[in-house]
Design a protein around this motif. Structure first.
Motif, short mmCIF file in Angstrom:
data_model
loop_
_atom_site.label_atom_id
_atom_site.label_comp_id
_atom_site.label_asym_id
_atom_site.label_seq_id
_atom_site.Cartn_x
_atom_site.Cartn_y
_atom_site.Cartn_z
N SER A 89 1.60 -11.02 5.83
CA SER A 89 1.73 -12.11 4.87
C SER A 89 1.11 -11.74 3.53
O SER A 89 1.64 -12.08 2.47
CB SER A 89 1.10 -13.39 5.42
N ASN A 90 -0.02 -11.03 3.57
CA ASN A 90 -0.59 -10.51 2.31
C ASN A 90 0.45 -9.68 1.56
O ASN A 90 0.57 -9.76 0.34
CB ASN A 90 -1.80 -9.62 2.58
N LEU A 91 1.21 -8.87 2.30
CA LEU A 91 2.18 -7.97 1.66
C LEU A 91 3.35 -8.74 1.03
O LEU A 91 4.05 -8.21 0.17
CB LEU A 91 2.70 -6.94 2.66
N ALA A 92 3.56 -9.99 1.45
CA ALA A 92 4.64 -10.79 0.89
C ALA A 92 4.27 -11.43 -0.44
O ALA A 92 5.12 -12.01 -1.10
CB ALA A 92 5.05 -11.87 1.87
N PRO A 112 16.69 -16.21 -2.91
CA PRO A 112 16.13 -15.29 -1.91
C PRO A 112 16.27 -15.85 -0.49
O PRO A 112 16.31 -17.06 -0.31
CB PRO A 112 14.67 -15.16 -2.30
N ALA A 113 16.32 -14.96 0.48
CA ALA A 113 16.37 -15.37 1.89
C ALA A 113 15.03 -15.96 2.31
O ALA A 113 14.02 -15.80 1.62
CB ALA A 113 16.73 -14.17 2.76
N ASP A 114 15.01 -16.60 3.45
CA ASP A 114 13.79 -17.26 3.93
C ASP A 114 12.65 -16.26 4.17
O ASP A 114 12.88 -15.15 4.66
CB ASP A 114 14.06 -17.98 5.26
N ALA A 115 11.46 -16.71 3.85
CA ALA A 115 10.24 -15.96 4.20
C ALA A 115 9.35 -16.89 5.02
O ALA A 115 9.07 -18.03 4.62
CB ALA A 115 9.51 -15.49 2.95
N ALA A 133 13.33 -4.64 -3.17
CA ALA A 133 14.72 -4.68 -3.63
C ALA A 133 15.62 -5.54 -2.73
O ALA A 133 16.79 -5.73 -3.05
CB ALA A 133 15.28 -3.25 -3.70
N ARG A 134 15.10 -6.01 -1.60
CA ARG A 134 15.95 -6.75 -0.65
C ARG A 134 15.46 -8.19 -0.48
O ARG A 134 15.11 -8.62 0.62
CB ARG A 134 15.99 -6.03 0.70
N ASP A 143 0.02 -3.90 -6.08
CA ASP A 143 1.23 -4.70 -6.12
C ASP A 143 1.84 -4.76 -4.72
O ASP A 143 1.73 -3.82 -3.93
CB ASP A 143 2.23 -4.09 -7.09
N ALA A 144 2.49 -5.89 -4.43
CA ALA A 144 3.08 -6.07 -3.10
C ALA A 144 4.52 -6.54 -3.26
O ALA A 144 5.12 -6.39 -4.35
CB ALA A 144 2.23 -7.03 -2.28
N VAL A 145 5.11 -7.08 -2.20
CA VAL A 145 6.55 -7.35 -2.18
C VAL A 145 6.92 -8.53 -3.07
O VAL A 145 8.01 -8.56 -3.65
CB VAL A 145 7.03 -7.57 -0.73
N GLY A 146 6.05 -9.53 -3.17
CA GLY A 146 6.31 -10.64 -4.08
C GLY A 146 7.41 -11.58 -3.61
O GLY A 146 8.18 -12.08 -4.44
N ARG A 147 7.46 -11.87 -2.32
CA ARG A 147 8.49 -12.81 -1.84
C ARG A 147 8.13 -14.25 -2.17
O ARG A 147 8.97 -15.15 -2.10
CB ARG A 147 8.70 -12.62 -0.34
N ILE A 148 6.88 -14.52 -2.43
CA ILE A 148 6.45 -15.81 -2.96
C ILE A 148 5.60 -15.52 -4.19
O ILE A 148 5.03 -14.43 -4.30
CB ILE A 148 5.66 -16.67 -1.93
#
Lengths: 241, 241
Positions: free
Chosen positions: A127-130, A2-5, A114-115, A149-154
């Motif tokens: 940040s909550n949404l990540a 994944p790209a940086d968050a 999806a991205r 449910d949120a984006v789940g980048r972490i």
């Protein structure tokens, strides 16, 4: 991969006057010459909030191409079509329930899910949404979010604006730590209580705390103090340990 | 005419050591010789919490017949069958999202909605549940509540544990007043910010604040300070004015 968050508690540490001044270096690396799509839906006045954040970031980083995602005819399509080498998304703060509701309704939440190849920055509600869910927000549920449910980048939860108990207070409401302990009565995933000024950077399969201190809460463990600079990469593999 | 509802911010005013000692008189009138069905689902350990509250109430009121509603084979049926002349329900505090979820799942929420003739007492999360929705809770959304509608025993919202801003704080998180203003960006119903120690009594089509002070928030109006003893009956007719 994944790209940086880059996930901020908020825009500044205690006592600091200028938003993001303490975070110029990571922001510069994260945004660079890119177009920055700002998602203001946690806020009230979307144009005014976008202008405020654009000005704050340009004050620190110099001239930027900041665009309000809410001004796009189809914001979800803009995310779906974004160029991962030239564009970054920044999700702003405000009310997390409103942010979840609006991005659920307009398709931006699903587009962001999806991205994973698109760089993501967030502050407070953004940040909550990540996180996996929005369940460690401090906000008031002023609208039905339409889901948690949120984006789940972490894979771990952030509690932004983490606040230590005031030893002189006679207030009987739950402390932040007690609220997070209640979260762990119902959920297993770790929570990073990011004090104001702190951020998490998820980059190249590493996870790092910087900017300020934090407090780590894991179910069945005593809370742990984390100094700025702590490597939290191990949490990526064991988010529910 | 609906039966009385006695809705506490929490169990005690600032600095007070003994729960409910300041509210002995209204509690005595409300409970009397009745069986008190205690609903502990906002809490963690349901038996321990029921025992704690029973002891606290008996300490102030003398011997009582307090029964844990969670111990009934069908708690919703117990509410449906309750004798309005001999039984009162008391919904305790804890996490409002968990309370809404559990009472939604076990049918107690619907049973309470259908029993306006049954005396209702609540504290903190239990007072949130007496409002039209749970949207003015301070709690963390540790579980999906399964809905935001609540029992609706009064037509206005309560914000329990109402907290004034700390003038010395450098914290950038929203103040309670700011959170309630965000609520009014999305909703029209009035919010009574009940400071710790305060309660609302809805009785015989009157609404009265007592025990301590409160702050009233109405959409499009400046907030108003309310001393203990304020008659708020006019709000019953114009909850969204």
């Amino acid at each position: 991969m994944p790209a940086d968050a880059l996930l901020f508690s908020n825009s500044r540490p205690p006592g600091a006057a200028v938003p993001f001044a303490h975070a110029a270096e990571p922001l510069r690396r994260h945004v660079g010459e890119r177009t920055l799509w700002f998602a203001p839906w946690a806020g009230g006045d979307l144009d005014a909030y976008t202008g405020f954040v654009a000005e704050a970031l340009e004050n620190v980083l110099g001239p930027l191409d900041v665009r309000g995602l809410h001004r796009e005819p189809d914001p979800a399509a803009t995310i779906r079509d974004a160029d991962p080498d030239r564009e970054t998304v920044f999700v702003g703060g405000g009310n997390t329930f409103r942010l979840r509701r609006r991005t659920g309704d307009n398709g931006v939440l699903d587009a962001l899910k999806a991205r994973e190849d698109l760089r993501y920055a967030g502050a407070s509600a953004g940040s909550n949404l990540a996180c996996p869910t929005i369940m460690t927000t401090n906000d008031m549920p002023i609208v039905d979010p339409g889901g948690y449910d949120a984006v789940g980048r972490i894979p771990v939860q952030i509690n932004p604006h983490y606040l230590d108990p005031d030893p002189h207070s006679t207030h009987r409401g739950e402390t932040r730590q007690q609220r997070i302990e209640e979260f762990h009565e119902e959920n297993a995933v770790a929570v990073v209580g990011l004090r104001e000024g702190a951020w998490l950077l998820h980059s190249d399969d590493t996870l790092t705390l910087d900017g300020y201190t934090a407090r780590l809460f894991r179910r069945g463990h005593e809370p742990v103090e984390l100094p700025a600079g702590t490597d939290l990469t191990w949490l990526l593999a064991t988010p529910t340990s």
